[in-house]
Each structure stands twice: as C-alpha cells, then as structure tokens.
Design a protein around this motif. Structure first.
Motif, short mmCIF file in Angstrom:
data_model
loop_
_atom_site.label_atom_id
_atom_site.label_comp_id
_atom_site.label_asym_id
_atom_site.label_seq_id
_atom_site.Cartn_x
_atom_site.Cartn_y
_atom_site.Cartn_z
N LYS A 188 -6.97 -14.51 0.47
CA LYS A 188 -7.62 -14.95 1.71
C LYS A 188 -9.00 -14.33 1.87
O LYS A 188 -9.95 -15.01 2.27
N LEU A 189 -9.12 -13.04 1.58
CA LEU A 189 -10.37 -12.33 1.82
C LEU A 189 -11.28 -12.30 0.61
O LEU A 189 -12.39 -11.76 0.68
N GLY A 190 -10.82 -12.85 -0.51
CA GLY A 190 -11.66 -12.89 -1.70
C GLY A 190 -11.91 -11.52 -2.30
O GLY A 190 -13.01 -11.25 -2.81
N LYS A 191 -10.91 -10.63 -2.27
CA LYS A 191 -11.05 -9.28 -2.80
C LYS A 191 -10.09 -9.05 -3.96
O LYS A 191 -9.04 -9.69 -4.06
N LYS A 192 -10.47 -8.10 -4.84
CA LYS A 192 -9.60 -7.78 -5.96
C LYS A 192 -8.48 -6.84 -5.55
O LYS A 192 -7.37 -6.90 -6.09
N TYR A 193 -8.77 -5.95 -4.63
CA TYR A 193 -7.77 -4.99 -4.18
C TYR A 193 -8.23 -4.40 -2.86
O TYR A 193 -9.33 -4.69 -2.37
N PHE A 194 -7.38 -3.55 -2.28
CA PHE A 194 -7.73 -2.84 -1.05
C PHE A 194 -7.62 -1.34 -1.32
O PHE A 194 -6.88 -0.91 -2.20
N ARG A 195 -8.35 -0.58 -0.54
CA ARG A 195 -8.44 0.86 -0.76
C ARG A 195 -7.92 1.64 0.41
O ARG A 195 -8.26 1.37 1.56
#
Length: 613
Positions: A66-73
């Motif tokens: 949804k957010l177009g990210k590879k991962y979250f930190r």
C-alpha cells in the motif's frame, strides 16, 4: 548526561507521540529541554540500520504494498552497555532532536533570549541564566525554560512566536536579542512582553485569535528537516497560520496506517522469507527462481527447516504473490473483515481466534461473536498534520517526515487480544433505512460535507456520516467504557477498529482490542469477555450506562458537541474516550442512536434492552 543527550523514551512513544515533527519535553541533567524530533534522514545518519540495530526491521506485506515501501523500521533500541561491533567503544546510536523553540526565559529575572545567548556547559543540552545562578546559594543553576508559544500552519510548518512583530518596537530600537516577559495578572491579558530598550510593551491577550497574525505569512519552516518549504501559501489573514501552545494536543496529529496480521500472512514461511521476498520477486521466471534458491544460504536453511525442495518453495512463493496481488492495497479492512466473519477458528502463531455462540439476548443485535486470543498489528507513521486532525491521509495538509521519500517508514508492532462483533445485518438494514434515523444523521453528514469540501474542493468524501457509522462508532465507545469496568484495563489500553461500509453486502463489524508493546496487552482478560455468559451483561451494562449522562438534558439534545466533531448527543461524560483509543478523534458520535430519546425512544437501536428487566 554528556554529548547533548536529553533522555530516553519508550519505543511506542516514538511512533505514537514523538514521531518526526513532534515536540518533546525532556529534562537533561535536571534542565528543561524542548526539542522537535528530527526527520528520517537523521535516523539513517545517527542510528543506521546496521551493527547492533540491523535486526530492528519489520515487514507487513499488505502495508508495504500500500505504501510502496520495502520494509518498516522500528525505533532504535540499544542494550545497556552496547558496543560497536568488533570494538570496546560504546555504540552512540540515538535519535536526533533539534531544539525548539529557540527562545528561552529565565524564571527568576524573566528575561527572554534565544538559546545561543544563555550560558551553557560543554556537552550539555540545558541552558541557564549566569546572573541568577551566581545569586543562588552554592551556585545552583537557574535553568532557562522554553517559552510555551509557537506558530504553526495548516501545512504542518512550525516556527517561533513572532515576538518582535507582536511587540512592535520603536523605529530606532536596536534590541533584538533580549526581551522581558512578565506575568502581571491572570490569563493571557496579564502576560506582558516588553522591550528594555525602547520600553514598548504589549500583553499577549488575543494572541490565539484566528487572525492574530494578520500581516504575517508562513515562511514554511520545518525544523525537523534540513530544508524549508518556501512555497507555503498560509497567512495570518486567512487564519491558517496562527499561534499555538507548544504543548497543545492539536500541535501534532500523526497520520498512521495500520494493518492486522491475518492469514495467509501469518504463516511461518511468509515471515521467514523476510528480506528475501524482494529478491525473489525481482526474478520473473519460475525456473530462474528455482535455480537461485540453492545459492542463498538463508533460503537453504529455510528449505531444511520446512522440509521443502527449491521447486516447492518457488511454487509457494508464486502463490504468495498471487494472494498479495489479490488484496486491495487501498482498503485492507475487507480482507480482515472476511477473516473475522468466515465463521471458523484460526490458530496461527500471530493470529488466534475462536467463534463464540451469540448470547440469546444479543441475537437481535449481533450475528457473530469472535474471541480474538492473539493478534499482531503493525502501525506505520507516514506523516502528520497540525491544528486539524488528518481528514485525508493523502491530503495536501499532511506534512512529510523526510526530505525525500525513502524506501522505508518508521513503525512498531504490537500484540494483543480482543473481541470482534458483527452486527445483525437484517435488523441493521431495517433500522438505518427509517426516515427519522436518516433525518437525524443528515445533520452530522451535512456538517461533515461542508468541512470536507472546505479543505478538499475537488475530492469526494471518503465516507458519509451515515446512521451505520454513527451507531457502530458510538457503540464501540460505550463498550470500551464498560469493558474498563468489567476486565480492569484502562480505557487508554483499549482501542477500536471499525469495519463499516454501506449497502446490503457492506461491512458492519467492530473490533475492540488491546495492542500495546508491554504486558498490558497480554493479560487475557479482554478476550475472555467474549464468552456468552460475560458478553451479554457487558453489552447491557454499556447500553444502560449510555442511557443517562450527567450533562443531560443538554447532552442528549446535542448542545454539548463542537460543530467540527460532526456529532449529535455526545460529550466527555458519556461517550468520548482517550484519543489513542479512537480512530476518528472522537467525532461521529450520537448516544441517542443507541438508547433513543424521551420524546422519541424508537431512535435507539438497542432500546429494547432498556425495556427488559
């Protein structure tokens, strides 16, 4: 506390309260320090995701899509005494905050100056008044305290209070680094700023007026980033650039996206793939993927642990991709709603649910009760707003938390338990189509429409203030308030998650759950309330409590609600809950839809419960 360290905060607080752009009040070596949390580039610069922090990464596939990210930190956390890998030097990784506001005041002599004009000790974040300190027994420091006023605009920019503009110096006055702020009476009218040089003075009375800064334009200051936004069009005349209190709750509203871990994303294999998902997804052909898997040490270990061949893993990954492509990234709640209402039980490591029988007294109102014994939620911060709560997550008023988009966003994962209730769709459809219900809710929908279009002229409303929304949202609040009495959780520990959409096939469910990073979310007392012998009395207690309010008859007649809340019968005494518990910032509430009114009792969806002994 050397190296300008200002303290420690809980990991969850970094996301929910002190994410980039938020102001935090700390005490560094006893001295008060106010600072704004720096943007994500500073996370990479000062606490890179390597060394001791390399494993502090989380992935939720639907949110990533949804957010177009590879991962979250995750916000960085170091063990006590952690050293740099391969050395004996302490690891200095830490988040960065920049001092804000710059103007500080001595509480003793009441002098007002920028931080650079106060005395300081090397490596310490506090500032102090040298003259007043000399007068103290033993030279006890008199710390300069941050002023409690700032300016902000609807675009999220943040700047110092315009002291010189507000005061209006004499034309020949050259004093720009020192003023005096004295308290001569109650309220803002008694707070007077004066110039020691030209002797001009002015009280702060009226400073919080909507057009108090007429004549000034927002300069697009973004102290949490390294760049400003010169294109900001907010002005004092328009009322969208104004004075705010430094510690006010409306100075920072995080824009949070969240998702529950649901099957199939809770399976062990999906979680173990982790970072290798993107690598496998970049290999388009199935045979090439099969050939690549044995070359990766991590993937080989996965094969051994799961007892799979490279071909089986490649085929499973193909199915995972199809599942992800089949989900709607713009609205993930239908998938969650479908899992909850499927009727079966799930026993995954991160998602455990049990279908409970609906109590006989509750069957007219609910069709399914699900006891959620275990769940995992990922919450991601993607931006924030100031002054007004976020109406549109993609709106122009959402301020960025990084100078340029990065391939990650900050997030936390929380685990807990809960209760899911699905409303009786047949009874709900009959109730919400009655003319008197539609007429009553039209008032809230009209004010919601006006406010939405005042901020988003060309975009349709994301949802209507419908009878279904107002009913389910108000009931969620009533149940939260009752459950705090039944199972011992504080109201701030409970949270709502609404599943609402219109139409015969629409969603009509709600989840009341605990999801906190500490043990308060894993005590088991909440999910136990879903059992038939406990849920019925809890619901009845919630409805009976909602029947009366200490502010009646004003509250039930809608005279206690703020126009911008789009609520009718609602106030802090009866329906409102802590902001952290409510998805909609305590808007869209109407107690009369639960219990009716004395002159029109049939408004209440649950009115029949009140007429039984």
């Amino acid at each position: 506390m050397p190296d300008n360290l200002i303290g420690e905060i809980r990991r969850s607080a970094v996301l929910m309260t002190y994410a980039p752009g938020a102001i935090m009040d700390m005490r560094a070596d006893g001295g008060p320090v106010s600072a704004v949390s720096a943007g994500l580039e500073e996370w990479d610069r000062s606490a890179p995701l390597a060394g001791n922090l390399k494993f502090q990464k989380i992935i939720e596939r639907r949110l990533c899509k949804k957010l177009g990210k590879k991962y979250f930190r995750l916000p960085p956390v170091l063990e006590d005494g952690a050293t740099k890998p391969g050395t004996d030097d302490l690891d200095p990784a830490a988040l960065v905050a920049r001092r804000f506001p710059e103007w500080l005041q001595c509480p003793s002599c009441e002098i007002l100056r920028p931080a650079s004009k106060w005395a300081n000790d090397a490596g310490r974040a506090y500032r102090y008044c040298a003259l007043c300190t000399q007068k103290q027994p033993g030279g006890k420091k008199v710390y300069a305290v941050p002023v409690r006023f700032a300016t902000a605009c609807y675009s999220g920019h943040l700047a110092e209070f315009p002291w010189h503009f507000w005061l209006g110096h004499a034309p020949d006055c050259k004093s720009r680094d020192e003023l005096k702020l004295t308290s001569e009476g109650p309220g803002l009218a008694g707070l007077v700023v004066r110039c020691p040089d030209c002797k001009h003075k002015r009280s702060l009375d009226g400073a919080f007026g909507k057009k108090a800064l007429s004549g000034l334009k927002c300069l697009g200051k973004r102290p949490w980033l390294r760049t400003d936004d010169a294109a900001c069009s907010c002005t004092g005349e328009n009322g969208n650039y104004r004075v705010v209190q430094r510690g006010a709750s409306n100075l920072y509203y995080p824009v949070i996206e969240s998702a529950l871990d649901i099957p199939p994303w809770t399976r062990n294999l999906e979680r173990m793939l982790g970072d290798h998902w993107d690598t496998l997804a970049d290999i388009p052909l199935l045979q090439d993927r099969i050939d690549y898997i044995p070359t990766s040490t991590t993937l080989v270990r996965i094969l051994e642990r799961e007892g799979m061949t490279a071909k089986e893993l490649a085929n499973r990954f193909e199915q995972m991709q199809q599942d992800l492509d089949g989900s709607n990234p713009e609205d993930m709640r239908p998938d969650e709603y479908r899992v909850f209402t499927s009727g079966g039980s799930e026993q995954d490591e991160e998602f455990e649910t049990y279908a409970e029988p609906v109590p006989e007294s509750m069957k007219p109102y609910f069709s399914k009760i699900i006891r959620v014994a275990r769940l995992r939620e990922v919450r991601v911060v993607r931006g924030f707003t100031r002054i007004n709560p976020p109406f549109d997550p993609d709106g122009a008023d959402v301020a960025p938390i990084s100078v340029t988009p990065l391939h990650w966003l900050p997030a936390i994962e929380v685990r807990g338990e809960g209760i899911f209730l699905q409303f009786n769709l047949r009874r709900l459809a009959e109730w919400e189509t009655r003319a008197e219900i539609i007429e009553r809710c039209a008032v809230a929908d009209a004010s919601w429409t006006v406010e939405w279009h005042s901020r988003n002229e060309d975009k349709p409303k994301p949802y209507p203030a419908s009878p279904r929304l107002l009913l389910m949202h108000t009931f969620a609040h009533a149940l939260i308030r009752q459950l705090t009495l039944e199972c011992g959780y504080s109201s701030a520990s409970l949270r709502e998650r609404l599943y609402v959409s219109e139409g015969e096939q629409g969603m009509a469910g709600l989840l009341i759950y605990t999801a906190t990073p500490d043990s308060d979310g894993t005590l088991g007392g909440l999910q136990r309330q879903a059992m038939p012998d406990l849920l019925g009395p809890a619901v009845e207690g919630a409805i009976r409590s909602a029947q009366w309010c200490s502010s009646d008859p004003l509250c039930i007649n809608g005279e206690m609600t703020a126009p911008e809340s789009h609520s009718l019968a609602s106030c802090h005494s009866c329906t409102m809950v802590p902001e952290t518990s409510c998805e909609m910032h305590n808007r869209f509430l109407d107690r009369a839809l639960l219990v009716g009114k004395d002159d029109n009792p049939t408004l209440g969806y649950f009115r029949a419960l009140l007429e039984t002994e």
